[in-house]
Design a protein around this motif. Structure first.
Motif, short mmCIF file in Angstrom:
data_model
loop_
_atom_site.label_atom_id
_atom_site.label_comp_id
_atom_site.label_asym_id
_atom_site.label_seq_id
_atom_site.Cartn_x
_atom_site.Cartn_y
_atom_site.Cartn_z
N TYR A 199 -30.35 23.84 -59.12
CA TYR A 199 -29.60 24.86 -58.38
C TYR A 199 -29.18 24.27 -57.03
N ARG A 200 -27.92 24.52 -56.63
CA ARG A 200 -27.39 23.97 -55.40
C ARG A 200 -26.81 25.09 -54.54
N HIS A 201 -27.00 24.97 -53.23
CA HIS A 201 -26.55 26.00 -52.29
C HIS A 201 -25.92 25.31 -51.08
N SER A 202 -24.67 25.65 -50.78
CA SER A 202 -23.95 25.01 -49.68
C SER A 202 -23.32 26.08 -48.79
N VAL A 203 -23.49 25.92 -47.47
CA VAL A 203 -22.92 26.83 -46.48
C VAL A 203 -22.05 26.03 -45.52
N ILE A 204 -20.83 26.49 -45.30
CA ILE A 204 -19.90 25.82 -44.39
C ILE A 204 -19.41 26.82 -43.36
N GLU A 205 -20.00 26.77 -42.17
CA GLU A 205 -19.58 27.61 -41.05
C GLU A 205 -19.01 26.69 -39.97
N LEU A 206 -17.72 26.67 -39.84
CA LEU A 206 -17.05 25.83 -38.86
C LEU A 206 -16.49 26.71 -37.74
N ASP A 207 -16.68 26.26 -36.50
CA ASP A 207 -16.26 27.02 -35.34
C ASP A 207 -15.16 26.27 -34.59
N ASP A 208 -13.93 26.76 -34.69
CA ASP A 208 -12.78 26.21 -33.97
C ASP A 208 -12.56 24.73 -34.29
N VAL A 209 -12.41 24.42 -35.57
CA VAL A 209 -12.06 23.08 -36.02
C VAL A 209 -10.60 23.10 -36.42
N ASP A 210 -9.75 22.48 -35.62
CA ASP A 210 -8.30 22.53 -35.84
C ASP A 210 -7.82 23.97 -36.00
N ASP A 211 -8.34 24.85 -35.12
CA ASP A 211 -8.00 26.28 -35.09
C ASP A 211 -8.53 27.05 -36.31
N ILE A 212 -9.42 26.41 -37.09
CA ILE A 212 -10.00 27.06 -38.26
C ILE A 212 -11.41 27.53 -37.93
N TYR A 213 -11.73 28.75 -38.39
CA TYR A 213 -13.09 29.28 -38.36
C TYR A 213 -13.45 29.65 -39.80
N SER A 214 -14.62 29.23 -40.25
CA SER A 214 -14.98 29.51 -41.64
C SER A 214 -16.43 29.96 -41.74
N ASP A 215 -16.70 30.79 -42.74
CA ASP A 215 -18.05 31.21 -43.10
C ASP A 215 -18.05 31.41 -44.61
N VAL A 216 -18.23 30.33 -45.34
CA VAL A 216 -18.15 30.37 -46.79
C VAL A 216 -19.42 29.79 -47.40
N THR A 217 -19.74 30.25 -48.60
CA THR A 217 -20.94 29.82 -49.31
C THR A 217 -20.59 29.49 -50.75
N PHE A 218 -21.12 28.38 -51.21
CA PHE A 218 -21.03 27.99 -52.61
C PHE A 218 -22.45 27.88 -53.16
N LYS A 219 -22.72 28.51 -54.29
CA LYS A 219 -24.08 28.47 -54.84
C LYS A 219 -24.04 28.66 -56.34
N GLY A 220 -24.99 27.99 -57.02
CA GLY A 220 -25.06 28.14 -58.46
C GLY A 220 -25.75 26.97 -59.13
N PRO A 221 -25.93 27.03 -60.45
CA PRO A 221 -26.62 25.98 -61.19
C PRO A 221 -25.73 24.76 -61.41
N PHE A 222 -26.36 23.61 -61.66
CA PHE A 222 -25.63 22.38 -61.95
C PHE A 222 -26.35 21.59 -63.03
N VAL A 223 -25.59 20.69 -63.66
CA VAL A 223 -26.14 19.70 -64.58
C VAL A 223 -25.53 18.35 -64.20
N GLY A 224 -26.28 17.26 -64.43
CA GLY A 224 -25.78 15.96 -64.03
C GLY A 224 -26.44 14.82 -64.79
N VAL A 225 -25.99 13.62 -64.47
CA VAL A 225 -26.53 12.41 -65.08
C VAL A 225 -26.59 11.33 -64.01
N GLU A 226 -27.58 10.45 -64.09
CA GLU A 226 -27.72 9.33 -63.16
C GLU A 226 -28.05 8.06 -63.93
#
Length: 229
Positions: A199-226
């Motif tokens: 399971y992976r959880h990512s939060v991106i809160e950017l404050d005044d980056v090139d006039d952009i403000y963000s508060d977004v979240t990505f979360k959910g299960p994953f599968v992979g190989v190494e």
């Protein structure tokens, strides 16, 4: 946080060489498919946008080099594709991780890594401004602390793992964490192949980056190989 990162660098610089170096050269390469739910909002100028994000599969892939040279960190480069469609169009929070880390502890059952991660964002958002809809690009490198741990189950081919990159400074917060389990499918002198899920959880809160403000979240299960050479 910047003071903490500096303190960490000082600690690593004076740590014993035997604790910092890998015993052999190793190349790791892997990939991940992530069934991520997306939510949040962002703003451009004075316009706050609450888009109806569509949940989409995301991807991530990486290559890492571990070596026995004292005091020189190991390196991992990871591409993270985070593109999500909203009411306005395709929004891109993709970024590249440059991870420099030391193996503080490493044996057949337990390992622990610490370091820093330069998260290089080069994205774009569809925004509303002056009653028109257009695209706004943004670019920023966010330095974060990085930790990773692995714990094997004795007498089996299974391993639990977790890693996290995080920074909180002023009104900005960026974090990316995952936890999962790995199964060693192939294990020999030439190559190791492992399957993993979690399971992976990512939060991106950017404050005044090139006039952009963000508060977004990505979360959910994953599968992979190494693959380990």
């Amino acid at each position: 946080m910047y003071k903490k990162t500096l303190a960490l660098a000082v600690v690593l610089a004076v740590a014993p060489a035997s604790a910092l170096a890998d015993t052999v050269f190793g190349v790791y390469a892997g990939g991940q498919f992530w069934d991520a739910d997306s939510e949040g909002e962002y703003a451009f100028a004075s316009n706050v946008i609450e888009p109806n994000f569509e949940n989409e599969s995301q991807s991530s892939y990486y290559i890492a080099l571990e070596h026995p040279v004292p005091f020189i960190p190991n390196i991992k480069v990871r591409e993270n594709s985070l593109e999500v469609t909203s009411d306005y169009g395709k929004n891109d929070f993709s970024h590249r991780d440059y991870i420099f880390y030391y193996e503080i502890f490493d044996n057949d059952l337990v390992s622990f890594d610490v370091g820093v991660n330069a998260m290089d964002f080069d994205g774009s958002l569809w925004v509303l401004g002056s009653d028109t809809i257009g695209r706004q690009d943004f670019s920023v490198v966010v330095p974060t602390a990085y930790v990773a741990a692995r714990v094997g189950i004795p007498a089996t081919d299974w391993t639990f793992f977790a890693d996290a990159s995080a920074l909180s400074a002023k009104d900005s917060k960026v974090q990316d964490a995952q936890i999962g389990i790995e199964y060693r499918l192939v294990d020999n002198l030439a190559v190791d192949v492992s399957l993993n899920a979690g399971y992976r959880h990512s939060v991106i809160e950017l404050d005044d980056v090139d006039d952009i403000y963000s508060d977004v979240t990505f979360k959910g299960p994953f599968v992979g190989v190494e693959v380990h050479f």
